[in-house]
Design a protein around this motif. Structure first.
Motif, short mmCIF file in Angstrom:
data_model
loop_
_atom_site.label_atom_id
_atom_site.label_comp_id
_atom_site.label_asym_id
_atom_site.label_seq_id
_atom_site.Cartn_x
_atom_site.Cartn_y
_atom_site.Cartn_z
N GLY A 1 20.10 -3.58 5.25
CA GLY A 1 18.92 -3.08 4.54
C GLY A 1 17.69 -3.84 4.98
N THR A 2 16.82 -3.20 5.75
CA THR A 2 15.70 -3.91 6.38
C THR A 2 14.34 -3.45 5.87
OG1 THR A 2 16.95 -4.43 8.37
CG2 THR A 2 14.57 -4.32 8.61
N PHE A 3 14.20 -2.17 5.52
CA PHE A 3 12.95 -1.61 5.00
C PHE A 3 11.82 -1.89 5.99
CE2 PHE A 3 9.62 -1.70 1.41
CZ PHE A 3 9.41 -0.35 1.51
N THR A 4 10.74 -2.53 5.57
CA THR A 4 9.62 -2.78 6.48
C THR A 4 9.71 -4.15 7.15
OG1 THR A 4 8.22 -3.59 4.66
CG2 THR A 4 8.06 -1.24 5.23
N GLY A 5 10.80 -4.85 6.96
CA GLY A 5 11.11 -5.99 7.83
C GLY A 5 10.65 -7.37 7.40
N TYR A 6 10.22 -7.54 6.15
CA TYR A 6 9.70 -8.85 5.75
C TYR A 6 10.79 -9.92 5.76
CZ TYR A 6 7.05 -12.41 3.26
OH TYR A 6 6.41 -13.59 2.91
N SER A 7 11.94 -9.63 5.19
CA SER A 7 13.01 -10.64 5.14
C SER A 7 13.50 -10.98 6.54
CB SER A 7 14.16 -10.17 4.25
OG SER A 7 14.64 -8.90 4.63
N ALA A 8 13.66 -9.97 7.39
CA ALA A 8 14.09 -10.24 8.77
C ALA A 8 13.06 -11.07 9.51
CB ALA A 8 14.34 -8.93 9.51
N LEU A 9 11.78 -10.76 9.30
CA LEU A 9 10.72 -11.54 9.93
C LEU A 9 10.76 -12.99 9.47
CD1 LEU A 9 8.11 -11.94 11.53
CD2 LEU A 9 6.85 -10.95 9.61
N SER A 10 10.93 -13.20 8.17
CA SER A 10 10.96 -14.56 7.63
C SER A 10 12.10 -15.36 8.23
CB SER A 10 11.10 -14.51 6.11
OG SER A 10 10.01 -13.84 5.50
N ALA B 1 0.81 -1.22 0.00
CA ALA B 1 0.00 0.00 0.00
C ALA B 1 0.84 1.26 0.00
CB ALA B 1 -0.94 0.00 1.21
N LEU B 2 2.15 1.13 0.24
CA LEU B 2 3.04 2.29 0.23
C LEU B 2 3.29 2.82 -1.18
CD1 LEU B 2 5.76 1.03 2.75
CD2 LEU B 2 3.93 2.69 3.21
N GLY B 3 2.96 2.01 -2.19
CA GLY B 3 3.19 2.44 -3.56
C GLY B 3 4.62 2.17 -4.00
N GLY B 4 5.25 3.19 -4.59
CA GLY B 4 6.58 3.05 -5.17
C GLY B 4 7.62 2.38 -4.28
N PRO B 5 7.76 2.82 -3.03
CA PRO B 5 8.78 2.19 -2.16
C PRO B 5 8.57 0.71 -1.93
CG PRO B 5 8.00 4.27 -1.22
CD PRO B 5 7.10 3.95 -2.37
N ALA B 6 7.36 0.19 -2.19
CA ALA B 6 7.08 -1.22 -1.95
C ALA B 6 8.00 -2.13 -2.75
CB ALA B 6 5.62 -1.54 -2.28
N GLY B 7 8.56 -1.60 -3.84
CA GLY B 7 9.47 -2.39 -4.65
C GLY B 7 10.75 -2.76 -3.94
#
Length: 221
Positions: free
Chosen positions: A69-78, A36-42
């Motif tokens: 590089g963590t961004f919104t944390g999906y890879s770290a969460l996984s 939902a963030l749009g462009g940065p979601a990439g």
């Protein structure tokens, strides 16, 4: 049998996801909020890539992980979900805003205690980790940050990672730009240079995989 990797159209990709993705509801909600963030979601890794990183962490019995590089944390969460109770990830990022989203989901998933977030330029954090923990202490590193500094991140992670440990590097195909000689952007040139360096780097075993935007795996010798 195929002589080269299949191209994934949307139908085949949807089938791949439907038949292989084991995503928790919290991971799914994080992906939705990030989209939902749009462009940065990439900047977020694909779900199958997150699952693959978690699989690799389990495969090598990782307990100590570094993420650049963590961004919104999906890879770290996984990855955190795949680590044992005494596992620990240090996440390097500079954005308090993006990582605030990450921290909410880490808490919801019950893995916040496994994750240490350091908000500072990543090279400073990596140098600090070398001083604090010494060399050859990390089982796995994941690099997915600003491309012009990739080489520096790689060298620092190679110092931290133990022999037999893994360094995973994202975006190494860069949307196909690396194969376009006319593309001379700074990011593209930096990734090209690192790809060429890694091919000849005898300090590691190497595999470049066409998953997500291209993922290179380096096993430290």
């Amino acid at each position: 049998m195929s002589r080269k990797t299949l191209n994934l159209d949307s139908t085949l990709y949807d089938y791949l996801i439907s038949q292989s993705l084991r995503e928790t509801p919290i991971q799914s909600r994080l992906r939705e909020e990030t989209a939902a963030l749009g462009g940065p979601a990439g900047m977020q890794v694909s779900p199958e890539q997150g699952q693959f990183l978690a699989f690799l962490a389990s495969l090598i019995g990782a307990k100590r992980v570094v993420e650049v590089g963590t961004f919104t944390g999906y890879s770290a969460l996984s990855v955190a979900l795949a680590l044992p109770a005494d596992g620990r990830i240090t996440c390097c990022d500079v954005s308090a805003d993006w990582t605030a989203i990450a921290q909410r989901y880490w808490e919801q998933a019950g893995v916040a205690g496994k994750i240490e977030l350091r908000l500072a330029p990543a090279l400073e954090t990596l140098d600090a980790l070398v001083s604090e923990e010494g060399v050859d202490k990390v089982d796995m590193a994941f690099i997915d940050a600003d491309k012009e500094r990739y080489d520096g991140y790689y060298e620092a992670c190679l110092t931290l990672v133990r022999p037999g440990g893994l360094i995973a590097i994202d975006n190494v195909l860069w949307g196909g730009a690396v194969a376009d000689p006319a593309n001379k952007s700074a990011d593209t040139e930096a990734i090209r240079a690192l790809n060429a360096k890694l091919k000849e780097d005898r300090r590691v075993d190497l595999s470049l995989l066409p998953i997500g935007d291209g993922l290179t795996l380096c096993r430290k010798r």
